[in-house]
Design a protein around this motif. Sequence first.
Motif, PDB file in Angstrom:
ATOM      1  N   HIS A  39      53.375  52.299  45.373  1.00  0.00           N
ATOM      2  CA  HIS A  39      52.124  53.679  45.386  1.00  0.00           C
ATOM      3  C   HIS A  39      51.305  53.405  46.754  1.00  0.00           C
ATOM      4  CE1 HIS A  39      50.641  50.495  44.106  1.00  0.00           C
ATOM      5  NE2 HIS A  39      51.082  49.850  42.687  1.00  0.00           N
ATOM      6  N   PRO A  40      51.956  53.592  47.940  1.00  0.00           N
ATOM      7  CA  PRO A  40      51.469  53.334  49.191  1.00  0.00           C
ATOM      8  C   PRO A  40      50.637  53.476  49.453  1.00  0.00           C
ATOM      9  CG  PRO A  40      53.563  54.834  49.350  1.00  0.00           C
ATOM     10  CD  PRO A  40      53.739  54.503  48.057  1.00  0.00           C
ATOM     11  N   VAL A  41      49.638  55.252  48.647  1.00  0.00           N
ATOM     12  CA  VAL A  41      48.463  55.743  48.893  1.00  0.00           C
ATOM     13  C   VAL A  41      48.031  56.137  46.731  1.00  0.00           C
ATOM     14  CG1 VAL A  41      48.672  56.597  50.880  1.00  0.00           C
ATOM     15  CG2 VAL A  41      49.586  58.135  48.999  1.00  0.00           C
ATOM     16  N   GLY A  42      47.415  54.503  46.373  1.00  0.00           N
ATOM     17  CA  GLY A  42      47.127  54.685  45.101  1.00  0.00           C
ATOM     18  C   GLY A  42      47.070  53.256  44.616  1.00  0.00           C
ATOM     19  N   GLU A  50      36.850  53.000  42.071  1.00  0.00           N
ATOM     20  CA  GLU A  50      37.726  52.088  42.553  1.00  0.00           C
ATOM     21  C   GLU A  50      38.754  52.646  43.224  1.00  0.00           C
ATOM     22  OE1 GLU A  50      38.005  48.120  41.749  1.00  0.00           O
ATOM     23  OE2 GLU A  50      35.980  48.463  40.385  1.00  0.00           O
ATOM     24  N   GLU A  51      40.095  53.265  42.828  1.00  0.00           N
ATOM     25  CA  GLU A  51      40.803  53.600  42.889  1.00  0.00           C
ATOM     26  C   GLU A  51      41.071  54.642  44.407  1.00  0.00           C
ATOM     27  OE1 GLU A  51      44.166  55.474  40.903  1.00  0.00           O
ATOM     28  OE2 GLU A  51      45.694  54.977  41.979  1.00  0.00           O
ATOM     29  N   ARG A  52      39.920  55.998  43.533  1.00  0.00           N
ATOM     30  CA  ARG A  52      39.497  56.439  44.275  1.00  0.00           C
ATOM     31  C   ARG A  52      39.230  56.481  45.739  1.00  0.00           C
ATOM     32  NH1 ARG A  52      35.838  59.449  41.225  1.00  0.00           N
ATOM     33  NH2 ARG A  52      36.989  58.960  40.287  1.00  0.00           N
ATOM     34  N   ALA A  53      37.893  55.395  46.394  1.00  0.00           N
ATOM     35  CA  ALA A  53      37.906  54.760  46.842  1.00  0.00           C
ATOM     36  C   ALA A  53      38.868  54.303  47.532  1.00  0.00           C
ATOM     37  CB  ALA A  53      36.494  53.944  46.902  1.00  0.00           C
TER      38      ALA A  53
END
Lengths: 77, 349
Positions: A39-42, A50-53
Amino acid sequence: MLEKELERAGIPTVQICTILPIAQTAGANRIVKAVAIPHPVGAPELPPDEERALRSSILEKALQALQTSVETQLTIE
Amino acid sequence: MGKRYRVVHFINQFFAQIGGEEKADLPPSTAAGPVGPGLAFQAALGDAFEIAATLICGDNYFATHGESLLPALIEEIRSYAPDVVIAGPAFNAGRYGPNCGALCAAVQRELGIPAVTGMYCENPGVDLYRRDCYIIETQNSAVGMRRAVPAMSALVKKLLRGQAVSPAGDGYFAKGIKRNVFVEKTGADRAIDMLLAKLAGRPYQSELVFPDFERVPPAPPVRDLTRARLALVTDAGLTDRQNSARLESARATKFLELNIGGMDTLSPERFGSVHGGFDTTAANRNPNVLVPLDLVRGLVRQGRAGGLLDTIYSTTGNGTSLKNAQRFGAEIAAKLRAQQVDAVILTST
């Protein structure tokens, strides 16, 4: 290899990837460190906020790389 | 006198002295005996060799017809019953080199005889075909003919006489073949010797030579992001849920164009990953962790980016050959340029 061919065509391209040495050795010009291979962008293990940030910070680095004049090779971790 | 080895020599329209670019569409033809540089090869190879025929084909004709042309060329070569095929040398010619390499690779594969060509180190044909035939390293222009012909001829002689050859000893690009050899010292001793030499600043030669990837000059940066049209590209094996175009999970032979028109996010009902090199559980639950469509749409909505192309270009980067990866990249680049894309975000797994 994809990054290089797009850059060769004059299209600035940022590669978001996890194993930086591969992209660096292969000769990518603009590289940003990803979260992880699956998950390169997750970051599904993190709480949603926190994931969103984290995701936003990676995208911001990618935009920064695209707007940076690169001499040899740019890596943002 | 013993056996005379038979040689077929391949050259392009230019070295056949037929013409330049205006004759590059010349279809293949065969001439008896040596032509052009073939005369120098005949002299260097000597009486034990006979250049039986010269195969001539225009650079563009070969490059355009490529794979479909090869079977006929192989049959033509076979009809001369050669012991070896020589192609070029092609120096740094960007079509002639890959053409020579493709022909030599097909000769070795289909006819089971050695094939030798010559190229400059940066010729794209080197990386494409060095594993499949012998490519002698040459200078970058025909000025190097005087050195290339003896080097190629010497290698041809050794190969036909069954003598041992090596990249360092014979001047060809390493083919990536591992061969067992007997040496005096164990690997541990050799490694310590190397380390001591390195610490003492003495020269040493690594036994593992890493591939030397070519570098591409960086593209100019995006000047005004608010007016830039972005596109998303990935090697994460992203497909539609049915994988209707049958993207491979490894050793990809294609890339997909996934339509994302009107979508704010990659929904797991419509998209997933077929990549065979990592656990796709997280990606299949939320494909935006592979390709951040949701975030980039947000950027466009906020006016921070000018726009986003309605197509994601996707392939699988898992044991994919260098050759295919380069081809995908070049083809995707052409499509992006045609759609006035200013910058790309590429996500890799």
